[in-house]
Design a protein around this motif. Structure first.
Motif, PDB file in Angstrom:
ATOM      1  N   THR A   1     -55.158  23.746 -16.780  1.00  0.00           N
ATOM      2  CA  THR A   1     -54.553  24.984 -17.544  1.00  0.00           C
ATOM      3  C   THR A   1     -53.850  24.618 -18.713  1.00  0.00           C
ATOM      4  O   THR A   1     -53.966  25.228 -19.741  1.00  0.00           O
ATOM      5  CB  THR A   1     -53.778  25.743 -16.572  1.00  0.00           C
ATOM      6  OG1 THR A   1     -54.525  26.184 -15.524  1.00  0.00           O
ATOM      7  CG2 THR A   1     -53.571  27.218 -17.158  1.00  0.00           C
ATOM      8  N   SER A   2     -53.142  23.629 -18.730  1.00  0.00           N
ATOM      9  CA  SER A   2     -52.259  23.173 -19.651  1.00  0.00           C
ATOM     10  C   SER A   2     -53.043  22.681 -20.942  1.00  0.00           C
ATOM     11  O   SER A   2     -53.078  23.155 -22.013  1.00  0.00           O
ATOM     12  CB  SER A   2     -51.353  21.705 -19.228  1.00  0.00           C
ATOM     13  OG  SER A   2     -50.710  21.087 -20.348  1.00  0.00           O
ATOM     14  N   ALA A   3     -54.369  22.238 -20.687  1.00  0.00           N
ATOM     15  CA  ALA A   3     -55.287  21.719 -21.828  1.00  0.00           C
ATOM     16  C   ALA A   3     -55.952  22.908 -22.281  1.00  0.00           C
ATOM     17  O   ALA A   3     -56.060  22.720 -23.473  1.00  0.00           O
ATOM     18  CB  ALA A   3     -56.254  20.668 -21.116  1.00  0.00           C
TER      19      ALA A   3
ATOM     20  N   SER B   1     -62.951  22.511 -22.348  1.00  0.00           N
ATOM     21  CA  SER B   1     -63.565  21.447 -21.315  1.00  0.00           C
ATOM     22  C   SER B   1     -62.519  20.554 -20.630  1.00  0.00           C
ATOM     23  O   SER B   1     -62.895  19.586 -20.769  1.00  0.00           O
ATOM     24  CB  SER B   1     -64.970  21.083 -21.816  1.00  0.00           C
ATOM     25  OG  SER B   1     -65.729  22.154 -21.985  1.00  0.00           O
ATOM     26  N   PRO B   2     -61.654  21.207 -19.949  1.00  0.00           N
ATOM     27  CA  PRO B   2     -60.533  20.299 -19.398  1.00  0.00           C
ATOM     28  C   PRO B   2     -60.975  19.253 -18.662  1.00  0.00           C
ATOM     29  O   PRO B   2     -60.653  17.949 -18.546  1.00  0.00           O
ATOM     30  CB  PRO B   2     -59.543  21.069 -18.803  1.00  0.00           C
ATOM     31  CG  PRO B   2     -59.574  22.377 -19.690  1.00  0.00           C
ATOM     32  CD  PRO B   2     -61.074  22.417 -19.688  1.00  0.00           C
ATOM     33  N   VAL B   3     -61.732  19.575 -17.465  1.00  0.00           N
ATOM     34  CA  VAL B   3     -62.576  18.556 -16.702  1.00  0.00           C
ATOM     35  C   VAL B   3     -63.802  18.280 -17.408  1.00  0.00           C
ATOM     36  O   VAL B   3     -64.830  19.080 -17.646  1.00  0.00           O
ATOM     37  CB  VAL B   3     -62.884  19.450 -15.314  1.00  0.00           C
ATOM     38  CG1 VAL B   3     -63.632  18.416 -14.532  1.00  0.00           C
ATOM     39  CG2 VAL B   3     -61.703  19.847 -14.402  1.00  0.00           C
TER      40      VAL B   3
ATOM     41  N   PHE C   1     -61.926  11.811 -17.867  1.00  0.00           N
ATOM     42  CA  PHE C   1     -62.271  12.972 -16.617  1.00  0.00           C
ATOM     43  C   PHE C   1     -61.273  13.945 -16.905  1.00  0.00           C
ATOM     44  O   PHE C   1     -61.912  14.910 -17.482  1.00  0.00           O
ATOM     45  CB  PHE C   1     -61.316  12.274 -15.379  1.00  0.00           C
ATOM     46  CG  PHE C   1     -61.391  13.048 -14.328  1.00  0.00           C
ATOM     47  CD1 PHE C   1     -62.660  14.158 -14.147  1.00  0.00           C
ATOM     48  CD2 PHE C   1     -60.493  13.295 -13.170  1.00  0.00           C
ATOM     49  CE1 PHE C   1     -62.601  14.865 -12.929  1.00  0.00           C
ATOM     50  CE2 PHE C   1     -60.626  14.032 -12.063  1.00  0.00           C
ATOM     51  CZ  PHE C   1     -61.596  14.918 -11.966  1.00  0.00           C
ATOM     52  N   VAL C   2     -59.968  14.148 -16.673  1.00  0.00           N
ATOM     53  CA  VAL C   2     -59.327  15.318 -17.226  1.00  0.00           C
ATOM     54  C   VAL C   2     -58.684  15.115 -18.824  1.00  0.00           C
ATOM     55  O   VAL C   2     -58.043  14.070 -18.722  1.00  0.00           O
ATOM     56  CB  VAL C   2     -58.177  15.931 -16.247  1.00  0.00           C
ATOM     57  CG1 VAL C   2     -57.345  17.031 -16.734  1.00  0.00           C
ATOM     58  CG2 VAL C   2     -58.762  16.184 -14.943  1.00  0.00           C
TER      59      VAL C   2
END
Length: 433
Positions: free
Chosen positions: A277-279, A317-319, A419-420
């Motif tokens: 959520t931060s990203a 697309s954080p993940v 990854f994240v």
């Protein structure tokens, strides 16, 4: 019958897709994904020239990523690592765990029939109907966060002032973690997901070898497990109306869930519920700072808020990927996948596939039919997707009320992570309303 020769990813692109720095650079990587799809390589094999990792199929087309994501019988999470891992790191992890490829065993690493039973324990808690009970609490956190931003002046790093502390505080409150322990949780999260980035692993060492990164992550996991074991014991003795109590008192088939499953549940909620959520939040602010007209449009028309949230999640697309293992011989994107083959579903690539999204690199809060795959799909779709959307919507409601304009005040930077990922630095200048 002899199978046709596998489509192969060129070595330079194969190296980039597993290089943390490529995700930090971002645009050249998107160019490479475009090249693959343009040349009929939306599903193609990556082989390491030095055999440093197991060969895998890179899936970069939206349709094929969606197909894998929804087919949880053919493509499994558990037999091999669910995140890309070098052979040396895999051996180290198995040595630490006594044979398992997973330092943490959470919903991400578990398949049916156990997975749906574990997921069902908290699924109702994460549904919109229940989340309405915590919306006022989330709004208070958003108000406090934005007030602190404005009190800091008219310029600063948005990631440090807002996008990192805000979702961390939300998820820790939901889990019942005292505010005094939040910085510890942040450090542990950064060690788990930021270990590839010299600015986030807080080690002071550049270019850490994979083995050292694994030891850092292993230490973070052990610290998480010890912390949440104490929290679970307290919630079993004194349950309250929070997510921590739901997890601590979870039962499957009439039996309490194991200590390992309990720890995995807490860790995935605490870590994945924060960095992702931060990203997305920082990504939205970057896009709006780069496009004053779009900021003004959304400020004037709050009905576009849901569009901002979905577009930020797609665009960022954080993940960035997950790995799957083929349970049986199958065909994907015209390629013959053998049982036991490792498959990378790359969400960054899928969410920037022009066959699915018109002008995919443009951030467009008015985008129609934003059917992105950033939350995954099928049985393993992100459990906290409604919470993430709620957090972002509430924060932007407050931000748009309190800020009249934003602009870049320096050069943004993305994390070096396979990854994240997302922005690790976002210098902004703002004008309060």
């Amino acid at each position: 019958m002899t199978q046709p020769r596998a489509a192969m990813v060129p070595p330079d692109i194969g190296a980039a897709v597993i290089d943390p720095r490529a995700y930090g650079a971002w645009t050249p990587l998107l160019d490479q994904f475009d090249w693959l799809r343009d040349n009929g390589l939306g599903v193609a094999k990556v082989v390491a020239p030095d055999d440093s990792h197991e060969p895998f199929w890179l899936v970069s087309s939206f349709d094929a990523v969606m197909q894998v994501s929804k087919d949880n019988q053919t493509y499994l999470n558990n037999p091999k690592n669910a995140v890309f891992t070098l052979r040396s790191v895999d051996a180290l992890v198995r040595g630490i765990t006594g044979g398992s490829p997973h330092l943490v065993e959470s919903l991400v690493q578990i398949d049916a029939p156990k997975h749906p039973k574990l997921r069902r324990l908290t699924q109702d808690w994460f549904m919109p109907k229940n989340l309405r009970n915590v919306e006022a609490q989330i709004r208070a956190i958003a108000e406090h966060t934005v007030a602190r931003l404005l009190d800091s002046g008219n310029e600063g790093d948005f990631t440090k002032l807002v996008s990192s502390p805000y979702p961390l505080h939300v998820v820790m409150q939901i889990l019942g973690v005292p505010e005094s322990d939040e910085q510890r949780m942040l450090l542990l999260t950064q060690q788990m997901f930021g270990g590839q980035d010299e600015d986030l692993n807080q080690s002071g060492i550049r270019n850490l070898p994979p083995e050292v990164i694994t030891q850092i992550v292993s230490g973070a996991v052990k610290d998480f497990e010890a912390y949440f074991a104490a929290l679970a014991a307290e919630r079993r003795a004194n349950p309250v109306d929070d997510l921590a109590s739901v997890i601590a008192n979870g039962m499957i088939d009439g039996q309490p869930i194991s200590d390992r499953d309990t720890a995995g549940y807490y860790i995935i909620a605490a870590s994945a519920g924060h960095d992702t959520t931060s990203a997305s939040t920082a990504g939205a602010m970057l896009a709006l700072a780069q496009d004053p007209a779009q900021f003004a449009l959304v400020k004037a028309d709050r009905s576009l808020l849901s569009g901002i949230v979905e577009e930020a999640i797609r665009w960022t697309s954080p993940v960035q990927h997950f790995m799957r293992t083929a349970a049986a011989d199958t065909v994907l994107g015209g390629q013959h996948i053998a049982a036991g083959d490792w498959v990378m579903i790359n969400y960054v690539a899928a969410n920037h596939d022009p066959a699915q999204f018109a002008d995919p690199r443009r951030f467009d809060a008015t985008r129609d039919g934003n059917r992105h795959v950033a939350f995954g799909a099928g049985a393993h779709q992100c459990l906290g997707l409604h919470l993430a959307r709620l957090e972002m919507r509430v924060l932007f409601e407050v931000l748009l009320d309190r800020i009249d304009s934003i602009e870049l005040a320096g050069e943004p930077a993305r994390a070096n992570s396979t990854f994240v990922g997302g922005l690790k630095r976002l210098p902004l200048r703002w004008k309060a309303a």
